[in-house]
Design a protein around this motif. Sequence first.
Motif, PDB file in Angstrom:
ATOM      1  N   GLY A 142       0.779  -1.225   0.000  1.00 40.61           N
ATOM      2  CA  GLY A 142       0.000   0.000   0.000  1.00 40.61           C
ATOM      3  C   GLY A 142       0.812   1.276   0.000  1.00 40.61           C
ATOM      4  O   GLY A 142       0.283   2.364   0.235  1.00 40.61           O
ATOM      5  N   ARG A 143       2.096   1.159  -0.252  1.00 44.17           N
ATOM      6  CA  ARG A 143       2.950   2.338  -0.335  1.00 44.17           C
ATOM      7  C   ARG A 143       4.209   1.988  -1.120  1.00 44.17           C
ATOM      8  O   ARG A 143       4.458   0.821  -1.423  1.00 44.17           O
ATOM      9  N   GLU A 144       4.994   2.997  -1.447  1.00 42.52           N
ATOM     10  CA  GLU A 144       6.249   2.780  -2.150  1.00 42.52           C
ATOM     11  C   GLU A 144       7.387   2.565  -1.153  1.00 42.52           C
ATOM     12  O   GLU A 144       7.311   2.989   0.003  1.00 42.52           O
ATOM     13  N   ILE A 145       8.425   1.884  -1.628  1.00 41.92           N
ATOM     14  CA  ILE A 145       9.681   1.791  -0.889  1.00 41.92           C
ATOM     15  C   ILE A 145      10.752   2.428  -1.759  1.00 41.92           C
ATOM     16  O   ILE A 145      10.893   2.063  -2.936  1.00 41.92           O
ATOM     17  N   ARG A 146      11.488   3.355  -1.208  1.00 38.16           N
ATOM     18  CA  ARG A 146      12.547   4.016  -1.963  1.00 38.16           C
ATOM     19  C   ARG A 146      13.893   3.962  -1.254  1.00 38.16           C
ATOM     20  O   ARG A 146      14.898   4.367  -1.803  1.00 38.16           O
ATOM     21  N   SER A 147      13.907   3.455  -0.023  1.00 37.80           N
ATOM     22  CA  SER A 147      15.122   3.442   0.782  1.00 37.80           C
ATOM     23  C   SER A 147      15.258   2.110   1.500  1.00 37.80           C
ATOM     24  O   SER A 147      14.254   1.504   1.907  1.00 37.80           O
ATOM     25  N   THR A 148      16.478   1.644   1.655  1.00 40.16           N
ATOM     26  CA  THR A 148      16.709   0.422   2.426  1.00 40.16           C
ATOM     27  C   THR A 148      16.205   0.584   3.858  1.00 40.16           C
ATOM     28  O   THR A 148      15.681  -0.364   4.451  1.00 40.16           O
ATOM     29  N   LYS A 149      16.324   1.770   4.403  1.00 43.13           N
ATOM     30  CA  LYS A 149      15.879   2.013   5.779  1.00 43.13           C
ATOM     31  C   LYS A 149      14.390   1.749   5.947  1.00 43.13           C
ATOM     32  O   LYS A 149      13.940   1.411   7.051  1.00 43.13           O
ATOM     33  N   GLU A 150      13.628   1.891   4.882  1.00 42.04           N
ATOM     34  CA  GLU A 150      12.188   1.682   4.972  1.00 42.04           C
ATOM     35  C   GLU A 150      11.817   0.215   5.198  1.00 42.04           C
ATOM     36  O   GLU A 150      10.683  -0.097   5.574  1.00 42.04           O
ATOM     37  N   LEU A 151      12.771  -0.697   4.986  1.00 46.23           N
ATOM     38  CA  LEU A 151      12.502  -2.108   5.270  1.00 46.23           C
ATOM     39  C   LEU A 151      12.267  -2.351   6.759  1.00 46.23           C
ATOM     40  O   LEU A 151      11.664  -3.349   7.141  1.00 46.23           O
ATOM     41  N   TRP A 152      12.756  -1.427   7.585  1.00 43.01           N
ATOM     42  CA  TRP A 152      12.671  -1.642   9.033  1.00 43.01           C
ATOM     43  C   TRP A 152      11.449  -0.955   9.636  1.00 43.01           C
ATOM     44  O   TRP A 152      11.316  -0.889  10.858  1.00 43.01           O
ATOM     45  N   ALA A 153      10.518  -0.463   8.798  1.00 43.24           N
ATOM     46  CA  ALA A 153       9.297   0.183   9.288  1.00 43.24           C
ATOM     47  C   ALA A 153       8.405  -0.830  10.010  1.00 43.24           C
ATOM     48  O   ALA A 153       8.401  -2.029   9.693  1.00 43.24           O
ATOM     49  N   ASP A 154       7.623  -0.363  10.969  1.00 43.66           N
ATOM     50  CA  ASP A 154       6.794  -1.237  11.799  1.00 43.66           C
ATOM     51  C   ASP A 154       5.791  -2.060  10.981  1.00 43.66           C
ATOM     52  O   ASP A 154       5.486  -3.207  11.347  1.00 43.66           O
ATOM     53  N   ASP A 155       5.268  -1.477   9.894  1.00 41.54           N
ATOM     54  CA  ASP A 155       4.259  -2.218   9.127  1.00 41.54           C
ATOM     55  C   ASP A 155       4.845  -3.370   8.319  1.00 41.54           C
ATOM     56  O   ASP A 155       4.112  -4.134   7.703  1.00 41.54           O
ATOM     57  N   LEU A 156       6.182  -3.544   8.353  1.00 38.02           N
ATOM     58  CA  LEU A 156       6.825  -4.670   7.667  1.00 38.02           C
ATOM     59  C   LEU A 156       7.367  -5.705   8.652  1.00 38.02           C
ATOM     60  O   LEU A 156       8.056  -6.649   8.242  1.00 38.02           O
ATOM     61  N   ARG A 157       7.037  -5.577   9.922  1.00 39.31           N
ATOM     62  CA  ARG A 157       7.518  -6.537  10.915  1.00 39.31           C
ATOM     63  C   ARG A 157       7.033  -7.942  10.573  1.00 39.31           C
ATOM     64  O   ARG A 157       5.852  -8.191  10.387  1.00 39.31           O
ATOM     65  N   GLY A 158       7.989  -8.872  10.450  1.00 33.65           N
ATOM     66  CA  GLY A 158       7.674 -10.257  10.120  1.00 33.65           C
ATOM     67  C   GLY A 158       7.372 -10.490   8.657  1.00 33.65           C
ATOM     68  O   GLY A 158       7.026 -11.604   8.270  1.00 33.65           O
ATOM     69  N   LYS A 159       7.529  -9.458   7.825  1.00 34.09           N
ATOM     70  CA  LYS A 159       7.200  -9.573   6.402  1.00 34.09           C
ATOM     71  C   LYS A 159       8.389  -9.225   5.501  1.00 34.09           C
ATOM     72  O   LYS A 159       8.208  -8.903   4.330  1.00 34.09           O
ATOM     73  N   VAL A 160       9.601  -9.313   6.059  1.00 38.38           N
ATOM     74  CA  VAL A 160      10.815  -8.981   5.311  1.00 38.38           C
ATOM     75  C   VAL A 160      11.765 -10.171   5.335  1.00 38.38           C
ATOM     76  O   VAL A 160      11.923 -10.826   6.372  1.00 38.38           O
ATOM     77  N   THR A 161      12.402 -10.463   4.200  1.00 34.76           N
ATOM     78  CA  THR A 161      13.469 -11.462   4.162  1.00 34.76           C
ATOM     79  C   THR A 161      14.742 -10.820   3.621  1.00 34.76           C
ATOM     80  O   THR A 161      14.698  -9.887   2.819  1.00 34.76           O
ATOM     81  N   LEU A 162      15.872 -11.357   4.090  1.00 34.35           N
ATOM     82  CA  LEU A 162      17.183 -10.958   3.588  1.00 34.35           C
ATOM     83  C   LEU A 162      17.884 -12.195   3.037  1.00 34.35           C
ATOM     84  O   LEU A 162      17.569 -13.328   3.417  1.00 34.35           O
ATOM     85  N   LEU A 163      18.842 -11.975   2.157  1.00 31.42           N
ATOM     86  CA  LEU A 163      19.607 -13.084   1.599  1.00 31.42           C
ATOM     87  C   LEU A 163      20.541 -13.653   2.663  1.00 31.42           C
ATOM     88  O   LEU A 163      21.138 -12.914   3.455  1.00 31.42           O
ATOM     89  N   SER A 164      20.694 -14.964   2.669  1.00 30.26           N
ATOM     90  CA  SER A 164      21.479 -15.619   3.717  1.00 30.26           C
ATOM     91  C   SER A 164      22.980 -15.572   3.459  1.00 30.26           C
ATOM     92  O   SER A 164      23.771 -15.576   4.399  1.00 30.26           O
ATOM     93  N   GLY A 165      23.401 -15.537   2.203  1.00 24.90           N
ATOM     94  CA  GLY A 165      24.820 -15.556   1.887  1.00 24.90           C
ATOM     95  C   GLY A 165      25.493 -14.233   2.229  1.00 24.90           C
ATOM     96  O   GLY A 165      25.003 -13.166   1.855  1.00 24.90           O
TER      97      GLY A 165
END
Length: 382
Positions: A170-193
């Motif tokens: 429901g919104r845009e992401i333009r910054s890596t920092k936005e991955l840590w917003a509260d509305d993305l808690r439990g809904k973000v993955t990062l690469l393991s390598g």
Amino acid sequence: MLRGIGGAGAAALLAGCGVPAAYVDPEDRAGRDLSARDRVLHFANWPLYIDTDDDDKSKRPTLDAFRKRTGISVRYTEEINDNDEFFGKIGPALMNHQETGRDLIVISDWMAARYVRLGWVQEMDRAKQPNVARYLDPLLRKPAFDAGRLHSVPWQSGITGIAYNRKKLGREIRSTKELWADDLRGKVTLLSGLDESFSLLMQGRGVDVTRWTADDFHGLCEQIEDLVRRKHLRRFTGNDYIKDLSTGDVLACQAYSGDIIQLQADNPDIEFVVPEEGAELWAESLMIPNLAQHKRNAEQLVDYYYEPAVAAELASWVNYVCPVPAARDILADSGDEERAALAEDPLIFPDDAMRARLAIARDISGDERAEFTKRWNAIVGL
């Protein structure tokens, strides 16, 4: 699939007293070149990383055209499924100054750095590769691990950035920092390598990844450890992030540009972002192993793929960042609607604004790798 996984296996192979013995001096790298007599070469690559015929998937039009033009037949094998695995496969021969049976290989640049440091690959004769000299993307000419690109030539390139489902978020992401917003808690993955992950995440912290330090690395680890404790991250993934994103189990993730091009064909709500702070530009590169028996033939094939028309044909199939910017005009003027659209796709031919935000990270040095890998793997659970 294309980037492989972390380097723990390779690091173990070369640990301790094995490293000095593994190094090959420059004068011991060249073998007897049989190219003039044997019009053949053995080319080892990753699966699904070359053009194929629409009616017969065993045929590869660009390789067939090369054979017709030069008389050189290519034994093409799709045997590289993981950087570490292939390193372990041919490493013993290279370490013991033996021929590998391969004249040309394609390796991710973070792993290619090790081959170069160990002296396991030969310099190419750029005087015999005018297309490489003329058409190689300036952004890819000076990787830290291979000054002057003497030992390696990009096969295809790509971007590690952020993918997200714009409709569901429901919104845009333009910054890596936005991955840590509260509305993305439990809904973000990062690469393991480690090698796949650290650059984008450091860039999100404002780090110049062309000259990052140990303090930058440990500061990043502290941040990711905190995100894990707070259960902000759903999990760490390999390429299976594609499934999580397509099903909606995650709303945003670290991702590769080529994967997202394919995913967007089925789901136009998926967006790929090169963040404002920057993203990593990487490549899988062609290299000629020590003692290769058909070095000149291999050099000729490498230069062939840097002809803009041939590079355009390859780019239209694999959909990664094309290392030959001049191929864009070939596609744009092709008269084919789908190919012309590819010419306008910034994930294949990045525009100037995107290029300004791309960087090639300095490699993790041999001295750093054991310590950094241990800490990172403890975080991601490897």
